[in-house]
Design a protein around this motif. Sequence first.
Motif, short mmCIF file in Angstrom:
data_model
loop_
_atom_site.label_atom_id
_atom_site.label_comp_id
_atom_site.label_asym_id
_atom_site.label_seq_id
_atom_site.Cartn_x
_atom_site.Cartn_y
_atom_site.Cartn_z
N ARG A 106 18.12 -17.32 -10.50
CA ARG A 106 18.10 -16.40 -9.16
C ARG A 106 17.62 -14.95 -9.43
NH1 ARG A 106 23.52 -18.26 -5.99
NH2 ARG A 106 23.29 -20.30 -5.80
N VAL B 254 17.58 -22.79 0.06
CA VAL B 254 17.84 -24.01 -0.62
C VAL B 254 19.05 -24.36 -0.94
CG1 VAL B 254 15.56 -23.83 -2.15
CG2 VAL B 254 17.77 -22.91 -3.10
N ARG B 255 19.86 -23.50 -0.06
CA ARG B 255 21.30 -23.46 -0.43
C ARG B 255 22.02 -24.96 0.10
NH1 ARG B 255 24.95 -19.78 -1.43
NH2 ARG B 255 23.73 -18.15 -0.99
N GLY B 256 22.81 -25.68 -0.35
CA GLY B 256 23.38 -26.76 -0.17
C GLY B 256 22.25 -27.78 0.22
N ALA B 257 21.43 -27.93 -0.43
CA ALA B 257 20.22 -28.91 -0.44
C ALA B 257 20.34 -30.48 -0.15
CB ALA B 257 19.09 -28.64 -1.50
N LEU C 286 17.13 -23.31 -11.72
CA LEU C 286 16.67 -22.24 -10.82
C LEU C 286 17.24 -20.83 -11.04
CD1 LEU C 286 16.29 -24.29 -7.50
CD2 LEU C 286 14.47 -23.70 -9.19
N PRO D 146 24.42 -29.65 -7.94
CA PRO D 146 23.83 -28.51 -7.88
C PRO D 146 22.29 -28.75 -8.33
CG PRO D 146 25.15 -28.39 -10.05
CD PRO D 146 25.41 -29.74 -8.98
N LEU D 147 21.42 -27.80 -8.15
CA LEU D 147 20.09 -27.70 -8.50
C LEU D 147 20.02 -27.15 -9.92
CD1 LEU D 147 18.45 -26.68 -5.11
CD2 LEU D 147 18.67 -28.90 -5.98
N ARG E 203 23.45 -31.68 0.65
CA ARG E 203 24.01 -31.64 1.89
C ARG E 203 22.93 -31.90 3.24
NH1 ARG E 203 29.87 -29.20 3.08
NH2 ARG E 203 30.79 -29.96 1.06
#
Lengths: 1164, 421
Positions: free
Chosen positions: B21, B30-33, B19, B15-16, B35
């Motif tokens: 939310r 940026v979801r699933g960055a 950040l 995970p990032l 991947r």
Amino acid sequence: MKILELQLTAFGPFGGQTLDLSAGNPGLHVVFGPNEAGKSSALRGLHALLYGIPGQTNDAFLHPYDAMRIGGRLRHSRGTEIAFARRKGNKNTLLAPDGTRLDDHALDRFLGGESAEKFQAFWGIDHARLVQGGREILEGQGDLGESLFAAGSGASNLRKLRSTLEVEAAELYAPRGQRRAVNQGLDKLRELRAAQREATVSVDEWTRCQHALRDATEAVTNLSTQAQELARERSRLERVKRILPLLAERKGLHERLALVADAVLLSEDFPQRRHQAETALRTARQALERREEELREQKAIVDLLGPTPPLVAESDAVNQLHIDLGRHRKALLDRPKLAGQRSEQRALAKRLLAEARPDLEIDAAMTLRVFVGRRDRIRKLGTERARLDERLASAARDGDKASEQEEVLKREASELPSARDPEPLAEVIVEAQRGGDAEGEREKAVQLVKRLTAQLDAGIERLGLPAPAADGLDDLRVPSAAAIARFESRNKELDDEVRTTKSERQRLDKEIRQLSVKIETLHTKRAVPTEADLSAARTRRDAAFELLREHWEKSLDVTEKARELLGQGKLIELYPRTVAEADEVADRLRADAEHVAMLAHHLEDRDRLGTEVEDAEASARRQKEQAAEIGSQWRTLWQPVLNTPPSIDDARAWRTDFEALLERSQALVQAREELLRLDAWIEKQVEGLSAAVTALEPDARLPARLAAAVAAGEKLRQRIEKEQRARSEHGRRTSETRQAILDAEKAKRAAQAEIDEWQRKWTEATRGLLPGDAAPADDVLAAVDTVEKALRALDEAAGYDARIAGIDRDAEQFRVSARALALRLNETLGPEAEDHWVEDVHNRLTASLQLEERRRQALSLLTRLRAELNRDGEAVKKADLALVTLREEASCGYDIDFARDEQRRIELRTCRKEIERIERELIRGGDGASIAELESEAVGADRDTMDIRLGEIGTLLVEVEKQLTAARDARASAQAELGMLQGPSVASDKAEEIQATLAKLREDVVTYARLRVASALLARRIDDYRRRNQAPLLLRAGAHFREMTLGSFDGLEADVDEDRPILAGIRPDGKRVPAHGMSEGTRDQLCLALRLAAVEASCATGEPLPFIVDDVLVQFDDKRTAAGLRVLANVARCTQIVLFTHHGHVRASAESLAECVGVIVHEL
Amino acid sequence: MFRFLHAADVHLDSPLVGLDRYESAPIEAVRGATRRAFEHLVSLAINEDVAFLVLAGDLYDGDWKDYRTGLFFVDQMGRLREAGIPVFIVAGNHDAASQLTKNLRAPDNVQFFSAKKPETRVVEALDVAIHGQGYASREVTADLAASYPAADGRLFHIGLLHTSLDGRPGHAPYAPTSPQILAQKGYHYWALGHVHKREVVSREPWIVFPGNLQGRHARETGPKGCTLVTVDNGAVRHVEERPVDVLRWAVARIDADGRASTGEVLDRVARSIASEADRTEGRALAIRVEVVGAAACHGDFASNPEHWAQEVRALATSVGSADVWIEKVRFATERPVDLSQLAKRDDAIGSLVRDIEAAAGDPAELEALRASLGDVRAAMPRELLDGDDAVDPHAPKTLADLVVEARELLLARLARQGPTS
């Protein structure tokens, strides 16, 4: 640091005003600015001077941002000074007086390290903050620490700040809170972690799912194989059962076929094809014969038509000549007409030329063609001349008109008045007008003097002062306010005593009256004996007994004494009565003991009251004497001023009136001075005006009044200016007229030059057209037209010449061509016979061409017939060949009969067809197996057991299918489960969310911790500050408070309330009043006192900075305002105080204190 | 001539960090960055038609257990298999601890090197030898490279290794070695992993850390991706950095100097964010904003930093061409007047400053401040108590920072007149 000067160069409404704050040491400066005078702007200006002009400011409405300037001079406590200006900006905003840049930190030393916010908070106070401070004391229940800290920091929001810190922290986290940000974050974190665990697909889970899928897949495969085998077996049995009869039938057919195996089998359509071939051969042969006949006939026709004649070869030449013949004949007809027209044109040309140039021969006319080319130019020049003439005339007219105007102007010049300079007069007028309505002012001053004199006189009379006092009011020794106050105080004390004595006396009288009533009442009820009565009765009894004893023992005559004592009667009789009376009194005393006691008490009280009344009367007398003495002293005091002084009570009012009178008297003096000044000024202006007017017009006389004199002067000035304008106008017109004359001359010369140029061009264009040189322009133009027409006629005649020559040439050409053709055709022509011969030969050609067409058609038909004959021969050969092929197919020569062995062939075909049908059925019903395979499959097949086996297989198959369906379901659900496990990672989404929640949580925790630490630090520091500074601050603030409350409080002390230190005021009688129990106004004063004490303390330890006060005294009454100013003046000994106010009473109070406490008043 | 791709530290589905939310944050962008960055890598390999791909360790985070991540990896390897691109992988410290690595069955184009001893794989068609050894356990302290075989002079040699080399700040010292030892092997290219910041350590021979594929927190700023290497005639001709990241991290420092107002400072912040956003080439941007400098508006920021952080976040929605996520706003401005000047004066503010100074060194005072925080520490999750961004309020450093921040907050709010907002 002290502000020596504040220059409001360009700021807010100001444009150059300066406040000189250098006086005093350091001093209290009261800056008075009524509403709209810019008091608030000046205040902001002061702050901007020290700390810069804010980025966003409301003070730029007059001056643009880049022009805003504030200047000032500061002096450090050590004596150094700095002069500078401040401009608006982010950097480099300090400028030296010469405009050069100063270091941004140049002021730091003077500001003692105080930040802008701190300066605003601590080194300044306004009314709102004072009120806020008072309210904070109330809300804080007089908390000592808070009060001292607030005063020491300048914070007016301390209590609110403390509670805000707590509230903000509590909004973020509480140990058992649910809706707090941190608590919510923690809950969310727990939920997300659980969700992440839930969403995580473990290796084991994945492996289990894969194993389940693998097992299910294997089961499906095995069961499928089993089912397929069973189905295959069933299918085989059913097939064998199906094909057995067909195989038997096929075998029979093969046996029949063997019998006719040697027969040749022809195709079914063989007889039909043979018949068609024979018919075709026959038809072809007949067609061939017909075609040969037609060919022969056509050849005969061609021979009959013979060869092509030579004339046909010349058909183009003959046709061309025939066309030329028509044209030739028409030209011969046109020629005489053209010759006539040519003669006409030549005659016309000759006539026209004779008109224009009779001197020229017609053949020489061509020399004139050059003028036709110049025709447009000549025509243009002709028109141009008229325009040039008009221009010359116009210039001459303009010149004449200007000359006349010049004459007129010369005459006007002699009539203009001489030049005079109005400037000195204008200056005098401006000077006179600068004073405004001076006479009006003077009239007002006169009225003011009158009014003040009247008021003064009335006042003097009202106050009972001697009449001549008007001019000597200042010298009158009017008792001082302090003296009056002293008398008031004494008088009041005396009055109080008198009042007390009087009321005491009244009280005593009242009590005595009440006692008497009570005693009377006791007596009235039943005369109550008193002890005195008893004593009296007993004394009488004893006296009677004594008389009796004297009579008995000494035989003295006691009759007289007895009568005196007991009245008439015999002693011996009277004595028992006295005994009885004494006994009775004693009895009654005993019986009415209570009444007796009460009466005795009352009587005793009455005696006591009597003594008190005497004391009171003595006091009253003494007071009267005192009053007399005071009155005497009072009169002595007033002796120098008034014979009959006012009463002590009225004295204060009298003195106030007297002071007002004194003010009026001073005002009167000022008004008189103003009047004198105005008179002198007006006189000076009138004299000045008169001198200026006389200088311009010696005979003029001005009115005596200034306004009228100004008006007359103004009129004269305007007149002179009008003359000046007229002179100036005349000069302008003269120079314009001279210019016009010069312009006209110039135009004339230019026009003449153009005419000369024209003449040159004209001569050049027309020379040689007409004989002589100076033919008029119109004649020249007419000659050009005539010559042009003559030349055009000559051109036409030449055209006719050419056409006639062409006709002659064409006729000759026609004749030559005809004779050449005749020669080629071997024919002979007579002379001039060309026309007819051409006509004849053309007719002959037409006949020959018709025959030639018929011959060409016959030859074409012959060619086509030959080709068709060839095709018919080919068709015969082809039909022959088809018959030969058919015989070969039937394996027989020409001699064999086709119908032989027809039956054998039918049998053979029938057997084969049947076998084919059966084999097709076998293949269709044999599930794809070959016939050989089917035959081998059927070998040994037992029809009887086949059905039993089929039944068994059916049952087995149903069972296996059922198991297979179950296995497939298991596989599908395993696949679905695996599918669910694939795809985007929900767990990683949750991990991202967890990190986001942690990020927020982190911020919230830090914020919470910061707020809590700030709150704790503040609480501890407030307490520290209190402990260290309580004693000195309370002492100093107490002194200020005492003065500000006019002694209503004696000082300040720390008190304790429920174990916490609080602030309390001390009354003169020692009574304590907690700060939060004080009235609102008193709390405001307490705040101010505390703040001033803190300012003094701060000045003692660092560079003193000016204390800026914005109208804090606004709610104080007059006495307290004066007291407040005294306190501020006191504090202003340690640092400069600048008090801004827009209240007149504050200014008045400050002015009244100016001398005694050193207040400096400024006005904006 | 052929080309190959070198990447490392993929940390799939990691995970990032950091950040928060907030409402307008570009969550979907940026979801699933990690991947998507990996997908970009695979697409790049296919589009550039590379001969092979080498991955120098740390495919997954060590404690990551979701098998879906492994399946995603297999799926991507399948894409490379279809394109005929082999993949060579050594395990890193994270992979060594990962259950996914142990249990995953990758397609046959993927070759893992042994963790027991160095292995060599030869790509016959290209005359390339790739040497590598993976991690058997998380903490490998031996110099693995020392045992790699020497080059034979006939082939093009690539060394694949997960190492901290001679030490890199912020990275555990695993499989330590030195550029000299690597150079002695005679290889043409050392494809390293483990260090998340791209670095070309040497060109003779080439020793390259490509950095990680996708920055995961504010300390991993700038472009992230892989290295495209062109080999011709047995020598490296060209080494090229190729970004594949989805989200770019940046830190913007804004100087709020002099008399600039808060509005002007916000303008500068907006310009700075827009400038960073324009550099992301269409990617999303996660940015940390740091406002520094001696500023007149220091008090405004110090009195309510949360409010101004919200203002900055609101700004971010309207500037720049990319999706912008404000990771954090740090106000590190200083007061325009020296604190020691304030402390000199014997008034309430002066004594407040002095006393707070003294309190910071007084154990009893600090204990009292700890007590004032109540039980919040006990409630805090472990991640916030240790690690790089720890905020353990009982830790001396954190407490000292809090005291400074609290002091500035108090000074700023005390200087304000009227009710605090």
